[in-house]
Design an enzyme around this catalytic site. Structure first.
Site, PDB file in Angstrom:
ATOM      1  CD  GLN A   1       0.789  -8.998  -2.437  1.00 10.55           C
ATOM      2  OE1 GLN A   1       1.473  -9.667  -3.182  1.00 10.55           O
ATOM      3  NE2 GLN A   1      -0.471  -8.710  -2.735  1.00 10.55           N
TER       4      GLN A   1
ATOM      5  N   GLY B   1      -4.452  -4.362  -3.812  1.00  6.27           N
ATOM      6  CA  GLY B   1      -5.451  -3.330  -4.086  1.00  6.27           C
ATOM      7  C   GLY B   1      -4.703  -2.084  -4.492  1.00  6.27           C
ATOM      8  CG  HIS B   2      -2.015  -2.128  -7.027  1.00  9.35           C
ATOM      9  ND1 HIS B   2      -1.124  -2.723  -7.887  1.00  9.35           N
ATOM     10  CD2 HIS B   2      -1.728  -2.624  -5.800  1.00  9.35           C
ATOM     11  CE1 HIS B   2      -0.334  -3.541  -7.193  1.00  9.35           C
ATOM     12  NE2 HIS B   2      -0.692  -3.498  -5.932  1.00  9.35           N
TER      13      HIS B   2
ATOM     14  CE  LYS C   1       2.372  -2.595  -4.301  1.00 11.11           C
ATOM     15  NZ  LYS C   1       2.102  -2.170  -2.919  1.00 11.11           N
TER      16      LYS C   1
ATOM     17  CG  ASP D   1      -1.888  -1.187   1.200  1.00 14.13           C
ATOM     18  OD1 ASP D   1      -2.257  -1.629   0.099  1.00 14.13           O
ATOM     19  OD2 ASP D   1      -2.227  -1.675   2.287  1.00 14.13           O
TER      20      ASP D   1
HETATM   21  P1  GDP Z   1      -0.720   0.259  -3.566  1.00 20.27           P
HETATM   22  O1  GDP Z   1      -1.322  -1.000  -3.051  1.00 20.27           O
HETATM   23  O2  GDP Z   1       0.748   0.335  -3.323  1.00 20.27           O
HETATM   24  O3  GDP Z   1      -1.063   0.530  -5.007  1.00 20.27           O
HETATM   25  O4  GDP Z   1      -1.366   1.434  -2.711  1.00 20.27           O
HETATM   26  P2  GDP Z   1      -2.933   1.604  -2.348  1.00 20.27           P
HETATM   27  O5  GDP Z   1      -3.633   2.102  -3.554  1.00 20.27           O
HETATM   28  O6  GDP Z   1      -3.453   0.400  -1.680  1.00 20.27           O
HETATM   29  O7  GDP Z   1      -2.840   2.716  -1.218  1.00 20.27           O
HETATM   30  C1  GDP Z   1      -2.257   3.962  -1.451  1.00 20.27           C
HETATM   31  C2  GDP Z   1      -3.321   5.045  -1.199  1.00 20.27           C
HETATM   32  O8  GDP Z   1      -2.690   6.280  -1.130  1.00 20.27           O
HETATM   33  C3  GDP Z   1      -4.336   5.136  -2.329  1.00 20.27           C
HETATM   34  O9  GDP Z   1      -5.575   5.534  -1.785  1.00 20.27           O
HETATM   35  C4  GDP Z   1      -3.755   6.242  -3.209  1.00 20.27           C
HETATM   36  O10 GDP Z   1      -4.757   6.931  -3.942  1.00 20.27           O
HETATM   37  C5  GDP Z   1      -3.153   7.138  -2.165  1.00 20.27           C
HETATM   38  N1  GDP Z   1      -1.974   7.897  -2.605  1.00 20.27           N
HETATM   39  C6  GDP Z   1      -0.984   7.526  -3.472  1.00 20.27           C
HETATM   40  N2  GDP Z   1      -0.019   8.473  -3.524  1.00 20.27           N
HETATM   41  C7  GDP Z   1      -0.400   9.457  -2.668  1.00 20.27           C
HETATM   42  C8  GDP Z   1       0.190  10.684  -2.249  1.00 20.27           C
HETATM   43  O11 GDP Z   1       1.276  11.061  -2.669  1.00 20.27           O
HETATM   44  N3  GDP Z   1      -0.507  11.433  -1.328  1.00 20.27           N
HETATM   45  C9  GDP Z   1      -1.693  11.025  -0.810  1.00 20.27           C
HETATM   46  N4  GDP Z   1      -2.283  11.811   0.079  1.00 20.27           N
HETATM   47  N5  GDP Z   1      -2.268   9.870  -1.176  1.00 20.27           N
HETATM   48  C10 GDP Z   1      -1.630   9.093  -2.087  1.00 20.27           C
HETATM   49  P1  IMO Z   2      -0.885  -4.188  -2.223  1.00 27.08           P
HETATM   50  O1  IMO Z   2      -0.437  -4.765  -3.545  1.00 27.08           O
HETATM   51  C1  IMO Z   2      -0.895  -4.594   2.114  1.00 27.08           C
HETATM   52  C2  IMO Z   2      -0.984  -8.655   3.743  1.00 27.08           C
HETATM   53  C3  IMO Z   2      -2.235  -9.068   4.483  1.00 27.08           C
HETATM   54  C4  IMO Z   2      -1.629 -10.016   5.501  1.00 27.08           C
HETATM   55  C5  IMO Z   2      -0.529 -10.709   4.699  1.00 27.08           C
HETATM   56  C6  IMO Z   2      -0.931 -12.061   4.114  1.00 27.08           C
HETATM   57  O2  IMO Z   2      -2.173  -3.481  -2.273  1.00 27.08           O
HETATM   58  O3  IMO Z   2       0.224  -3.418  -1.583  1.00 27.08           O
HETATM   59  P2  IMO Z   2      -2.475 -12.764   2.066  1.00 27.08           P
HETATM   60  O4  IMO Z   2      -3.935 -12.540   1.809  1.00 27.08           O
HETATM   61  O5  IMO Z   2      -1.578 -12.201   1.018  1.00 27.08           O
HETATM   62  O6  IMO Z   2      -2.154 -14.191   2.378  1.00 27.08           O
HETATM   63  O7  IMO Z   2      -2.171 -11.939   3.430  1.00 27.08           O
HETATM   64  O8  IMO Z   2      -0.213  -9.833   3.642  1.00 27.08           O
HETATM   65  N1  IMO Z   2      -1.212  -8.147   2.365  1.00 27.08           N
HETATM   66  C7  IMO Z   2      -1.141  -6.859   2.025  1.00 27.08           C
HETATM   67  N2  IMO Z   2      -0.942  -5.753   2.778  1.00 27.08           N
HETATM   68  N3  IMO Z   2      -1.008  -4.475   0.782  1.00 27.08           N
HETATM   69  C8  IMO Z   2      -1.189  -5.573   0.005  1.00 27.08           C
HETATM   70  O9  IMO Z   2      -1.173  -5.510  -1.347  1.00 27.08           O
HETATM   71  C9  IMO Z   2      -1.303  -6.826   0.624  1.00 27.08           C
HETATM   72  N4  IMO Z   2      -1.496  -8.081   0.177  1.00 27.08           N
HETATM   73  C10 IMO Z   2      -1.435  -8.876   1.250  1.00 27.08           C
HETATM   74  O10 IMO Z   2      -2.869  -7.975   5.084  1.00 27.08           O
HETATM   75  O11 IMO Z   2      -0.999  -9.290   6.525  1.00 27.08           O
HETATM   76 MG    MG Z   3      -2.884  -1.630  -1.830  1.00 25.53          MG
END
Ligand code: GDP
Ligand code: IMO
Ligand code: MG
Length: 429
Positions: free
Chosen positions: A223, A40-41, A16, A13
């Site tokens: 991840q 979850g991207h 990415k 998170d």
């Molecule tokens: P990922 O799993 O690495 O793709 O990240 P996620 O999408 O799960 O979580 C990142 C969250 O931060 C999302 O809601 C993005 O929209 C948000 N985000 C990404 N870059 C920035 C930033 O520079 N500032 C803020 N405030 N939010 C951001």
């Molecule tokens: P993105 O790509 C954050 C965590 C779960 C748990 C552990 C194992 O959005 O960054 P799993 O279901 O993979 O067997 O769970 O890994 N986890 C993540 N945490 N971002 C993710 O993906 C994750 N995918 C799995 O919360 O701790």
């Molecule tokens: Mg994510």
């Protein structure tokens, strides 16, 4: 020719999705190489938010998107995700999406087993996403998985299902769960085969041709390196290799195909689920970061645990993933803090150490050693040039670079696609 791998450098998170979307403008092909719909991207484009779990983030720009052999695919989740995107006006066709014929499938029994284990006795919980990721990878390594290509040979399925069920039904008997009928698995797969097969391809070959033709390939990690099955905080990890080296194995290219590793790094730290988190702030600081950063899981909606930036962990990741530069995200979330702390080392049993030990017991015992920097009152949100950043924010970024031993090549200042500062283009390294 430069191919870029994007990996998370913390516990996932990090942002990415946003960075892959931004970079994908310059790419010809975007490839997922591990994980599944536990990811979850989030992409935000002109105020519209897109959430991708299994599909490479390149689909939103209509780039050729590839799901490699290293990914575990829940075919029903795949179809549902394509449906959700279609409602948002993003169409995915067999011309724009290719799925590796040798990728492993996630079945409902995997999902169920994941959930059963997670609801078992306290102390064994990992805090998984309950998507069946772990059990599906177990079957892959156990050589009893059903793969995408098996959907094209339905007559060979029964023997494969029997082999898989011999294992699962023994397990289920032990757990006091009813056994599963082979016909139920067959029907589950047969019902989805026609929807998945049009996307199936010999991905290793396709990517090799594209690479030889000089196409730019962008590998999208899921991840983060601290959730890596080998290098992460075991057993509180996911079930795949998440480090950059997996980009080659999980797509069928050699290690030479990768020329730049971009580590996506949040300006503070978060983690979802159980496991050690030395710089966690289970207090008003954590609440501040969680509220300002909207730290709720994209996949499960769970509240993310929040804490200060941990340079020990990211320095370690720079090494295990061979990170050439980082994209520092969510700097804007730190706006308004009086002071900002950074974990620079740990204390373990009275000694200062500079890395996270591999032992679970030691990981639980390390105490962070912090340095404190002054914060800034000005807003960095939406900044699109270095000159717009307050001096203290620049100092923070420079100190992060020094501590982790890698340069900041991109900086993100809001969820929006264009609120991004490019310092050095990873494709033109
Ligand atoms: P990922 O799993 O690495 O793709 O990240 P996620 O999408 O799960 O979580 C990142 C969250 O931060 C999302 O809601 C993005 O929209 C948000 N985000 C990404 N870059 C920035 C930033 O520079 N500032 C803020 N405030 N939010 C951001
Ligand atoms: P993105 O790509 C954050 C965590 C779960 C748990 C552990 C194992 O959005 O960054 P799993 O279901 O993979 O067997 O769970 O890994 N986890 C993540 N945490 N971002 C993710 O993906 C994750 N995918 C799995 O919360 O701790
Ligand atoms: Mg994510």
């Amino acid at each position: 020719m430069a191919n870029v791998v994007v990996v998370g450098s913390q516990w996932g998170d990090e942002g990415k999705g946003k960075i892959v979307d931004w970079l994908s403008e310059q790419a010809d092909v975007v490839v997922r190489f591990q994980g599944g719909h536990n990811a979850g991207h989030t992409l935000v484009i002109d105020g519209v938010s897109y959430k991708l779990s299994l599909l490479p983030s390149g689909v939103v720009r209509g780039k050729l998107s590839v799901i490699g052999n290293g990914v575990v695919i829940d075919p029903h989740a795949l179809v549902a995700e394509m449906g959700r995107l279609a409602e948002q006006g993003v169409s995915v066709s067999p011309q724009t999406l290719k799925i590796a014929d040798n990728a492993t499938l996630i079945l409902s029994l995997h999902r169920e087993l994941d959930a059963l284990r997670e609801s078992a006795a306290a102390g064994t919980k990992i805090g998984t996403t309950k998507r069946g990721i772990g059990p599906a990878y177990e079957d892959k390594v156990g050589r009893r998985a059903i793969r995408v290509m098996d959907l094209a040979n339905l007559q060979t399925l029964p023997a494969k299902i029997d082999r898989m069920l011999a294992h699962h039904n023994a397990l289920r008997r032990g757990l006091g769960e009813p056994e599963i009928e082979a016909s139920a698995i067959y029907d589950e797969l047969a019902s989805v085969a026609d929807k998945v097969l049009p996307f199936m391809d010999t991905v290793w070959s396709l990517l090799d041709q594209r690479r030889r033709a000089g196409d730019r390939i962008l590998f999208e990690g899921a991840q983060g390196a601290l959730l890596d099955i080998d290098h992460g905080t075991y057993p509180f990890v996911t079930s795949s290799n998440t480090v950059a080296g997996q980009a080659a194995t999980g797509s069928g290219l050699g290690p030479g195909a990768v020329s730049y590793v971009l580590g996506i790094t949040k300006a503070y730290t978060t983690r979802v689920g159980e496991g050690p988190f030395p710089s966690e702030q289970d207090n008003e600081v954590g609440d501040f970061l969680g509220t300002r950063g909207h730290e709720f899981g994209t996949v499960t909606g769970r509240k993310r645990r929040c804490g200060w930036f941990d340079s020990v962990l990211v320095r370690q990741t720079v090494s295990t993933s061979g990170i050439n530069g980082i994209a520092l995200t969510k700097l804007d979330v730190l706006d308004g803090l009086d002071e900002i702390r950074i974990c620079v080392a740990y204390e373990l049993d009275g000694k200062r150490i500079e890395h996270l030990p591999a032992s679970q017991g030691e990981q639980a015992r390390v105490k962070p050693i912090y340095e404190t920097l002054p914060g800034w009152k000005e807003s960095t949100k939406g900044a699109r040039s270095w000159a717009e950043l307050p001096a203290q924010a620049v100092k923070y970024v420079r100190y992060v670079e020094e501590l982790i031993g890698a340069p900041v090549t991109m900086l993100s200042t809001s969820p929006e696609r264009d609120d991004t500062i490019l310092v050095q283009n990873p494709f033109q390294d």
